[in-house]
Motif scaffolding. Sequence first.
Motif, PDB file in Angstrom:
ATOM      1  N   TYR A  34       0.822  -1.206   0.000  1.00  0.00           N
ATOM      2  CA  TYR A  34       0.000   0.000   0.000  1.00  0.00           C
ATOM      3  C   TYR A  34       0.858   1.258   0.000  1.00  0.00           C
ATOM      4  O   TYR A  34       0.586   2.214  -0.730  1.00  0.00           O
ATOM      5  CB  TYR A  34      -0.964   0.020   1.192  1.00  0.00           C
ATOM      6  N   ARG A  35       1.899   1.280   0.827  1.00  0.00           N
ATOM      7  CA  ARG A  35       2.781   2.450   0.858  1.00  0.00           C
ATOM      8  C   ARG A  35       3.391   2.703  -0.520  1.00  0.00           C
ATOM      9  O   ARG A  35       3.559   3.852  -0.940  1.00  0.00           O
ATOM     10  CB  ARG A  35       3.891   2.257   1.890  1.00  0.00           C
ATOM     11  N   ALA A  36       3.749   1.639  -1.216  1.00  0.00           N
ATOM     12  CA  ALA A  36       4.333   1.787  -2.550  1.00  0.00           C
ATOM     13  C   ALA A  36       3.329   2.409  -3.515  1.00  0.00           C
ATOM     14  O   ALA A  36       3.690   3.249  -4.342  1.00  0.00           O
ATOM     15  CB  ALA A  36       4.802   0.427  -3.072  1.00  0.00           C
ATOM     16  N   TYR A  37       2.057   2.023  -3.403  1.00  0.00           N
ATOM     17  CA  TYR A  37       1.019   2.651  -4.226  1.00  0.00           C
ATOM     18  C   TYR A  37       0.912   4.136  -3.897  1.00  0.00           C
ATOM     19  O   TYR A  37       0.865   4.992  -4.788  1.00  0.00           O
ATOM     20  CB  TYR A  37      -0.340   1.994  -3.971  1.00  0.00           C
ATOM     21  N   GLU A  38       0.867   4.462  -2.614  1.00  0.00           N
ATOM     22  CA  GLU A  38       0.651   5.843  -2.205  1.00  0.00           C
ATOM     23  C   GLU A  38       1.879   6.713  -2.458  1.00  0.00           C
ATOM     24  O   GLU A  38       1.762   7.919  -2.677  1.00  0.00           O
ATOM     25  CB  GLU A  38       0.246   5.900  -0.722  1.00  0.00           C
ATOM     26  N   ASN A  39       3.054   6.123  -2.416  1.00  0.00           N
ATOM     27  CA  ASN A  39       4.278   6.874  -2.692  1.00  0.00           C
ATOM     28  C   ASN A  39       4.563   6.988  -4.180  1.00  0.00           C
ATOM     29  O   ASN A  39       5.476   7.709  -4.587  1.00  0.00           O
ATOM     30  CB  ASN A  39       5.478   6.220  -2.002  1.00  0.00           C
ATOM     31  N   GLY A  40       3.823   6.244  -4.992  1.00  0.00           N
ATOM     32  CA  GLY A  40       4.031   6.294  -6.426  1.00  0.00           C
ATOM     33  C   GLY A  40       5.170   5.443  -6.929  1.00  0.00           C
ATOM     34  O   GLY A  40       5.555   5.532  -8.100  1.00  0.00           O
ATOM     35  N   THR A  41       5.735   4.589  -6.063  1.00  0.00           N
ATOM     36  CA  THR A  41       6.838   3.730  -6.490  1.00  0.00           C
ATOM     37  C   THR A  41       6.354   2.408  -7.066  1.00  0.00           C
ATOM     38  O   THR A  41       7.151   1.625  -7.579  1.00  0.00           O
ATOM     39  CB  THR A  41       7.786   3.444  -5.311  1.00  0.00           C
ATOM     40  N   ARG A  42       5.056   2.151  -6.982  1.00  0.00           N
ATOM     41  CA  ARG A  42       4.452   0.957  -7.571  1.00  0.00           C
ATOM     42  C   ARG A  42       3.173   1.373  -8.277  1.00  0.00           C
ATOM     43  O   ARG A  42       2.366   2.106  -7.723  1.00  0.00           O
ATOM     44  CB  ARG A  42       4.157  -0.084  -6.490  1.00  0.00           C
ATOM     45  N   ASN A  43       3.009   0.920  -9.525  1.00  0.00           N
ATOM     46  CA  ASN A  43       1.848   1.304 -10.292  1.00  0.00           C
ATOM     47  C   ASN A  43       0.575   0.703  -9.707  1.00  0.00           C
ATOM     48  O   ASN A  43       0.519  -0.492  -9.409  1.00  0.00           O
ATOM     49  CB  ASN A  43       2.005   0.853 -11.743  1.00  0.00           C
ATOM     50  N   LEU A  44      -0.429   1.538  -9.556  1.00  0.00           N
ATOM     51  CA  LEU A  44      -1.724   1.089  -9.053  1.00  0.00           C
ATOM     52  C   LEU A  44      -2.480   0.421 -10.200  1.00  0.00           C
ATOM     53  O   LEU A  44      -2.872   1.074 -11.164  1.00  0.00           O
ATOM     54  CB  LEU A  44      -2.519   2.265  -8.501  1.00  0.00           C
ATOM     55  N   THR A  45      -2.667  -0.882 -10.107  1.00  0.00           N
ATOM     56  CA  THR A  45      -3.350  -1.621 -11.159  1.00  0.00           C
ATOM     57  C   THR A  45      -4.863  -1.427 -11.066  1.00  0.00           C
ATOM     58  O   THR A  45      -5.386  -0.957 -10.060  1.00  0.00           O
ATOM     59  CB  THR A  45      -3.022  -3.114 -11.069  1.00  0.00           C
ATOM     60  N   GLU A  46      -5.556  -1.839 -12.115  1.00  0.00           N
ATOM     61  CA  GLU A  46      -7.010  -1.729 -12.113  1.00  0.00           C
ATOM     62  C   GLU A  46      -7.625  -2.570 -11.004  1.00  0.00           C
ATOM     63  O   GLU A  46      -8.535  -2.126 -10.306  1.00  0.00           O
ATOM     64  CB  GLU A  46      -7.574  -2.156 -13.468  1.00  0.00           C
ATOM     65  N   ASP A  47      -7.111  -3.787 -10.817  1.00  0.00           N
ATOM     66  CA  ASP A  47      -7.644  -4.652  -9.767  1.00  0.00           C
ATOM     67  C   ASP A  47      -7.424  -4.038  -8.390  1.00  0.00           C
ATOM     68  O   ASP A  47      -8.312  -4.068  -7.527  1.00  0.00           O
ATOM     69  CB  ASP A  47      -6.992  -6.033  -9.833  1.00  0.00           C
ATOM     70  N   ALA A  48      -6.223  -3.479  -8.174  1.00  0.00           N
ATOM     71  CA  ALA A  48      -5.924  -2.855  -6.884  1.00  0.00           C
ATOM     72  C   ALA A  48      -6.803  -1.628  -6.668  1.00  0.00           C
ATOM     73  O   ALA A  48      -7.261  -1.364  -5.555  1.00  0.00           O
ATOM     74  CB  ALA A  48      -4.450  -2.480  -6.805  1.00  0.00           C
ATOM     75  N   ALA A  49      -7.040  -0.854  -7.734  1.00  0.00           N
ATOM     76  CA  ALA A  49      -7.888   0.335  -7.618  1.00  0.00           C
ATOM     77  C   ALA A  49      -9.310  -0.057  -7.256  1.00  0.00           C
ATOM     78  O   ALA A  49      -9.971   0.622  -6.456  1.00  0.00           O
ATOM     79  CB  ALA A  49      -7.869   1.126  -8.925  1.00  0.00           C
ATOM     80  N   ARG A  50      -9.794  -1.150  -7.828  1.00  0.00           N
ATOM     81  CA  ARG A  50     -11.136  -1.616  -7.494  1.00  0.00           C
ATOM     82  C   ARG A  50     -11.222  -1.992  -6.009  1.00  0.00           C
ATOM     83  O   ARG A  50     -12.187  -1.645  -5.315  1.00  0.00           O
ATOM     84  CB  ARG A  50     -11.512  -2.816  -8.369  1.00  0.00           C
ATOM     85  N   GLU A  51     -10.221  -2.742  -5.537  1.00  0.00           N
ATOM     86  CA  GLU A  51     -10.239  -3.192  -4.144  1.00  0.00           C
ATOM     87  C   GLU A  51     -10.107  -2.015  -3.184  1.00  0.00           C
ATOM     88  O   GLU A  51     -10.885  -1.888  -2.224  1.00  0.00           O
ATOM     89  CB  GLU A  51      -9.102  -4.185  -3.897  1.00  0.00           C
ATOM     90  N   LEU A  52      -9.131  -1.132  -3.428  1.00  0.00           N
ATOM     91  CA  LEU A  52      -8.915  -0.013  -2.514  1.00  0.00           C
ATOM     92  C   LEU A  52     -10.058   0.997  -2.611  1.00  0.00           C
ATOM     93  O   LEU A  52     -10.430   1.601  -1.600  1.00  0.00           O
ATOM     94  CB  LEU A  52      -7.571   0.656  -2.828  1.00  0.00           C
ATOM     95  N   GLY A  53     -10.593   1.189  -3.809  1.00  0.00           N
ATOM     96  CA  GLY A  53     -11.731   2.086  -3.942  1.00  0.00           C
ATOM     97  C   GLY A  53     -12.914   1.615  -3.114  1.00  0.00           C
ATOM     98  O   GLY A  53     -13.585   2.410  -2.457  1.00  0.00           O
ATOM     99  N   ARG A  54     -13.143   0.284  -3.135  1.00  0.00           N
ATOM    100  CA  ARG A  54     -14.239  -0.269  -2.341  1.00  0.00           C
ATOM    101  C   ARG A  54     -13.981  -0.066  -0.855  1.00  0.00           C
ATOM    102  O   ARG A  54     -14.889   0.314  -0.105  1.00  0.00           O
ATOM    103  CB  ARG A  54     -14.397  -1.761  -2.647  1.00  0.00           C
ATOM    104  N   LYS A  55     -12.764  -0.284  -0.419  1.00  0.00           N
ATOM    105  CA  LYS A  55     -12.465  -0.185   1.007  1.00  0.00           C
ATOM    106  C   LYS A  55     -12.366   1.261   1.497  1.00  0.00           C
ATOM    107  O   LYS A  55     -12.562   1.528   2.689  1.00  0.00           O
ATOM    108  CB  LYS A  55     -11.175  -0.939   1.309  1.00  0.00           C
ATOM    109  N   LEU A  56     -12.084   2.177   0.590  1.00  0.00           N
ATOM    110  CA  LEU A  56     -12.033   3.589   0.963  1.00  0.00           C
ATOM    111  C   LEU A  56     -13.356   4.298   0.683  1.00  0.00           C
ATOM    112  O   LEU A  56     -13.521   5.460   1.045  1.00  0.00           O
ATOM    113  CB  LEU A  56     -10.901   4.293   0.204  1.00  0.00           C
ATOM    114  N   GLY A  57     -14.278   3.602   0.041  1.00  0.00           N
ATOM    115  CA  GLY A  57     -15.572   4.193  -0.228  1.00  0.00           C
ATOM    116  C   GLY A  57     -15.548   5.250  -1.305  1.00  0.00           C
ATOM    117  O   GLY A  57     -16.318   6.215  -1.255  1.00  0.00           O
ATOM    118  N   VAL A  58     -14.626   5.115  -2.302  1.00  0.00           N
ATOM    119  CA  VAL A  58     -14.588   6.056  -3.411  1.00  0.00           C
ATOM    120  C   VAL A  58     -14.723   5.282  -4.717  1.00  0.00           C
ATOM    121  O   VAL A  58     -14.531   4.060  -4.759  1.00  0.00           O
ATOM    122  CB  VAL A  58     -13.276   6.881  -3.430  1.00  0.00           C
TER     123      VAL A  58
END
Length: 261
Positions: A34-58
């Motif tokens: 997660y830190r890598a996603y938020e720091n921009g050192t790891r690309n946020l994939t579509e699957d990860a965006a779906r999962e995190l979007g659901r858990k963050l309510g966005v």
Amino acid sequence: MHTKALRLRWARQAAGYASAARFARAAQVSEVTYRAYENGTRNLTEDAARELGRKLGVDWLWLFAGEGAPRPARRVRAGDTATPFAMPPGAMPIGSGLAAADSVAGDIDLAAGLGIGAVAALKRDVPVRGTVVGGDDGDFAFNGDVVDHVRRPPGLAGAASVFALYVHGDSMSPRFESGDLVFINPSRPPTPGCDVVVEMAPGTGDTSGACYIKRLLRRTADKVVLRQFNPPPGQKQDFEVDRRQVRNLWRVLSAAELLGL
């Protein structure tokens, strides 16, 4: 928001999580990933965006591509939690701000509760100073370099010389967790009972001294007495340092001070 990382950080903060570590634990996702996603050192994939979007309510598409709004305009009942898991102690669910807390029971506008316009209006001009380097005792060194800029809380409007620091280590857990952001206003003097950042004088041959975030108990003519809530093995909860070795003693601003209350 211009990048996936910035949108992800905004969504996490809007959800009431002060640090990446707290959100990762609550959402049961890998903190490192997660830190890598938020720091921009790891690309946020579509699957990860779906999962995190659901858990963050966005909206995941907003998170992934910046399309649309963070959350479609809709209405929920007052008191509903916008995220599918328990919020951390002291955190407020999205849409349950002061206005919602003061209102009578009924519908509230969730988009308004997000405060998107209000957040966007805050200037991103507070420097995050210093490079944090983990030490054996969980504290860090401070060299004054600007490593980031964050939004200025409303209570600090017009305040000069304000800066922020990211906490490293867990010696003050649960008060502060590693990755938490704290704000310093050098014009606000520290008082007994407040949290402080202590910058020690550098040793021989060093350019910067060790820094500690602790609770200030008292000061005398020759010593500063501090408290840590989660001392490393072999260390005491309360300890003292030679006042002559203290270069700076900064007050950590409270939530009330940041909000201007």
